[in-house]
Design a protein around this motif. Structure first.
Motif, PDB file in Angstrom:
ATOM      1  N   VAL A  84      44.157  33.111  46.847  1.00  0.00           N
ATOM      2  CA  VAL A  84      45.916  33.679  45.549  1.00  0.00           C
ATOM      3  C   VAL A  84      45.041  34.336  44.985  1.00  0.00           C
ATOM      4  N   LYS A 119      50.195  34.416  42.370  1.00  0.00           N
ATOM      5  CA  LYS A 119      49.052  34.362  40.821  1.00  0.00           C
ATOM      6  C   LYS A 119      49.565  35.379  40.067  1.00  0.00           C
ATOM      7  N   HIS A 148      30.016  25.719  39.732  1.00  0.00           N
ATOM      8  CA  HIS A 148      30.603  24.650  39.550  1.00  0.00           C
ATOM      9  C   HIS A 148      29.939  23.644  40.886  1.00  0.00           C
TER      10      HIS A 148
HETATM   11  C1  GCU Z   1      39.848  27.463  39.756  1.00  0.00           C
HETATM   12  C2  GCU Z   1      39.303  27.830  40.785  1.00  0.00           C
HETATM   13  C3  GCU Z   1      39.105  29.783  41.295  1.00  0.00           C
HETATM   14  C4  GCU Z   1      41.272  29.932  41.668  1.00  0.00           C
HETATM   15  C5  GCU Z   1      41.016  29.693  40.670  1.00  0.00           C
HETATM   16  C6  GCU Z   1      42.983  28.934  40.618  1.00  0.00           C
HETATM   17  O1  GCU Z   1      40.001  27.983  38.501  1.00  0.00           O
HETATM   18  O2  GCU Z   1      37.689  27.843  40.317  1.00  0.00           O
HETATM   19  O3  GCU Z   1      38.397  29.565  42.178  1.00  0.00           O
HETATM   20  O4  GCU Z   1      40.887  31.713  42.258  1.00  0.00           O
HETATM   21  O5  GCU Z   1      41.360  27.803  40.745  1.00  0.00           O
HETATM   22  O6  GCU Z   1      43.703  27.847  41.464  1.00  0.00           O
HETATM   23  O7  GCU Z   1      43.948  29.943  40.649  1.00  0.00           O
END
Ligand code: GCU
Length: 685
Positions: free
Chosen positions: A207, A288, A534
């Motif tokens: 995304v 996104k 994380h």
């Molecule tokens: C979390 C994750 C990211 C990802 C984001 C998302 O924050 O750590 O790596 O890109 O979710 O769902 O867009």
């Protein structure tokens, strides 16, 4: 091919007793379809290979039904089954439902594996195989099934350089060094795994769309995407792509990506036309936008509806859809500011737009208001949106739940989400119903899961993490399945029917989420991890960073006040019944207490323990139970082939070591902050 590669498609030889019954039915497969499609051929091939491997003799495909017993695959109007079943039931099968029915006629008996479409028959074939894999009788079948959700999707966060964002099972199975690998065999095996658990959609790129991936919708990369789509199509899976909202600039030579600009609209119309020339059944775009520094309509003073509807218009002509993610929040926060609350963000952004999205737009909402933590309440957007299509987004990859080094079977967590009652239309308005579209009679809906698949030989890194992918598919097909049923099914299919093996691994799976929760962040606070990757404990890891503040621990207390009365007002985003439950400390469930309330360490939980004692106890218990997982697994030595035994053992050992680190870091932190000793006087490092 390493052990574990075949996942839930192993089809090991069955013992004689079981095999006898199956063999009586499985001598031949009659195909009652004039021109079998690729999907139907694959269904037959899967049956033939699976049965052949389990019984030692493969059925003859395309037989004429001369044997006294046989399997019969039927698609279309299913008129022949009308005597044997209720007509209404058959009519309601829909495009993906199926029937497994033992039909007895004078002189012959057969098991009908039937769907209105070839895809239905494919799912029926996998169900039949599952019955054999789990050792169930097939003599008197009368099964009717159809999926709860229309869109049953997998989102890959794979990048074309081969890396996977939040991937813990190796590199991408699709790409390497900016190019498609086109390992057709592996992708086909993956498509089989998807179809076996009823999944029907896949987005194959992250995304977060980087430079190379932005060009996936251009003539340069579309042929390769189309080749992947061809493989998935033959297993009933539609391909989607994540797109970069700003594509018109790098790919179209435009100076803007403003959704209301006519040049921008033309750009997307042309891209859509091109995509559909290559992939006629293309699913659509996953987006996104205006989230964690991804471009979006905000740059041009437009809102999410303007952005999503513009893309939807480009796809509408071809039946494509736009999946627009709601993971939008302020990631430039200040810990001193107690009013900005990340939990509120999705609702605050999208609730006011309810009703403004085109019919072929679906909003994709993470299960909780934050970000895939071990424990969160369900997102209030479910039940908050009435006139908007919705998809529930779950995370199969274990970003915050042990990164596939720790065992964490997530089906019990997902069940809580699906069963969560939003009260949007009175009692029984569950998240499952909101997501499938049933609650407000929406034309589109479904569930998406972020993939935990990589090119490790067993696909998921931790062998037992296969259960999460398998369980995800099974659960979203039939949300009423229990976590116990799903675990039991997966264990039988994966490790065979030995009762000790089945009982032991089921117990391990079913306990694992709570064990993980115990030794990590307590009572719903979340995070407490090392920033960036994380993994591993770091109580203040994010506490003072711009991404958000999660526990507000000081010497007096801990937790986030999200009440309407004195806090961020987040609880007010729920419908009254739910809001009241979370707002009052007395009714707020213990496991979410610190998500909703800031309390002193001496606050007494419903369990009768103080918050601080709960923290100590759960961390000691959790670490101990992680040790016991190793013992339980060791008890299976000799009952499981060595390769799979060893590979899971080493992960479990690593988990038990790491659980102690979590225990010590979290306990020490709170001992120091609170100044309150452990009642039991245990050593806290
Ligand atoms: C979390 C994750 C990211 C990802 C984001 C998302 O924050 O750590 O790596 O890109 O979710 O769902 O867009």
């Amino acid at each position: 091919v390493g052990e574990g590669y075949k996942a839930w498609l192993r089809y090991p030889p069955l013992n004689l007793n079981q095999a006898k019954e199956y063999a009586s039915w499985c001598g031949e497969i009659v195909i009652a379809a004039s021109e079998p499609s690729a999907v139907l051929k694959n269904a037959c091939e899967e049956l033939a290979n699976g049965i052949g491997s389990m019984l030692g003799t493969a059925p003859q495909i395309g037989g004429s039904g001369k044997l006294p017993r046989f399997l019969r695959i039927t698609t279309g109007d299913l008129a022949e089954l009308q005597g044997a079943m209720e007509t209404a039931e058959l009519e309601e099968l829909g495009e993906e439902g199926y029937v497994l029915k033992t039909v007895r006629e004078p002189g012959r008996e057969y098991i009908a594996i039937a769907g209105r479409t070839d895809r239905g028959a494919l799912y029926g074939a996998f169900h039949f195989l599952r019955l054999m894999q789990t050792g169930q009788s097939v003599n008197d079948l009368s099964v009717i099934e159809k999926p709860a959700a229309k869109l049953r999707m997998i989102d890959h966060w794979d990048n074309m350089d081969g890396s996977i964002e939040r991937g813990y099972a190796g590199q991408s199975i699709f790409y390497r060094n900016g190019k498609f690998i086109m390992d057709r065999k592996r992708i086909r095996d993956y498509a089989r795994m998807m179809a076996a658990v009823g999944l029907n959609a896949i987005s194959i790129n992250n995304v977060n769309v980087h430079e190379t991936e932005t060009r996936l919708i251009t003539p340069e990369l579309l042929p390769s995407a189309a080749a992947a789509a061809d493989i998935f199509r033959e297993y009933g899976v539609r391909l989607f792509l994540s797109v970069n909202f700003a594509s018109p600039i790098p790919c179209g030579g435009l100076t803007t990506a403003d959704p209301l600009d006519s040049g921008v609209r033309r750009f997307w119309a042309e891209r859509a036309a091109d995509v559909y020339r290559h992939i006629p059944d293309f699913g659509g775009f996953l987006v996104k936008a205006d989230s964690e520094f991804q471009p979006g309509p905000f740059t041009y003073g437009r809102d999410h509806a303007d952005g999503a509807n513009m893309l939807a218009e480009a796809l509408r002509l071809y039946g494509g859809i736009v999946i627009w993610r709601c993971f939008v929040y302020d990631c430039l926060q200040d810990w001193r500011d107690r009013k900005t609350d990340r939990a509120r963000a999705a609702y605050d952004h999208f609730r006011p737009l309810d009703g403004k999205f085109a019919d072929n737009v679906v909003l994709q909402i993470k299960n909780g208001p934050m970000d895939f933590q071990v424990r969160e309440p369900a997102s209030p957007l479910f039940g908050g949106l009435r006139q908007t299509n919705q998809i529930l987004e779950l995370q199969i990859t274990q970003e915050y739940t042990g990164q596939q080094t720790h065992l964490c079977f997530l089906v019990p967590q997902w069940k809580e989400v699906l069963d969560f009652d939003t009260y949007a239309s009175g009692e029984g308005s569950t998240v499952a119903k909101a997501a499938t579209g049933e609650l407000f009679d929406r034309p589109l809906g479904g569930i998406a899961g972020v993939s935990n698949i990589g090119d490790d030989s067993n696909w998921t890194g931790h062998l037992l993490a296969q259960a999460n992918y398998y369980g995800y598919g099974r659960l979203i097909w039939r949300p009423e399945l229990t976590a116990e049923q799903i675990a039991d099914e997966w264990v039988r299919i994966t490790f065979g029917l030995d009762p000790v093996v089945v009982a032991t691994i089921c117990r391990m799976l079913l306990d694992s989420w709570i064990i993980y929760e115990k030794y990590t962040s307590p009572l719903g606070v979340g995070w407490m991890v090392n920033p960036g990757h994380h993994y591993g404990p770091n109580v203040d890891g994010y506490e003072y960073s711009k991404w958000g503040t999660y526990h507000y621990a000081d010497c007096r207390g801990v937790g986030v006040d999200r009440t309407v009365k004195t806090g961020t007002g987040y609880t007010g985003q729920y419908h009254d019944e739910v809001a009241a439950r979370f707002e009052a400390i007395e009714s707020c469930p213990d496991e979410l207490l610190l998500f909703f309330h800031h309390v002193p360490y001496t606050h007494v939980l419903k369990s009768g323990k103080t918050v601080i004692q709960h923290i100590y106890d759960t961390h000691f218990e959790g670490a101990e139970q992680a040790d016991k997982l190793v013992d339980a697994w060791r008890g299976l030595q000799g009952k499981i082939d060595e390769a799979r035994y060893e590979s899971a053992l080493s992960r479990l050992q690593e988990q038990s070591k790491h659980a102690k680190e979590w225990r010590d870091v979290v306990n020490s932190y709170f001992l120091r902050k609170s100044g309150i000793d452990d009642e039991q006087g245990r050593t806290i490092y």
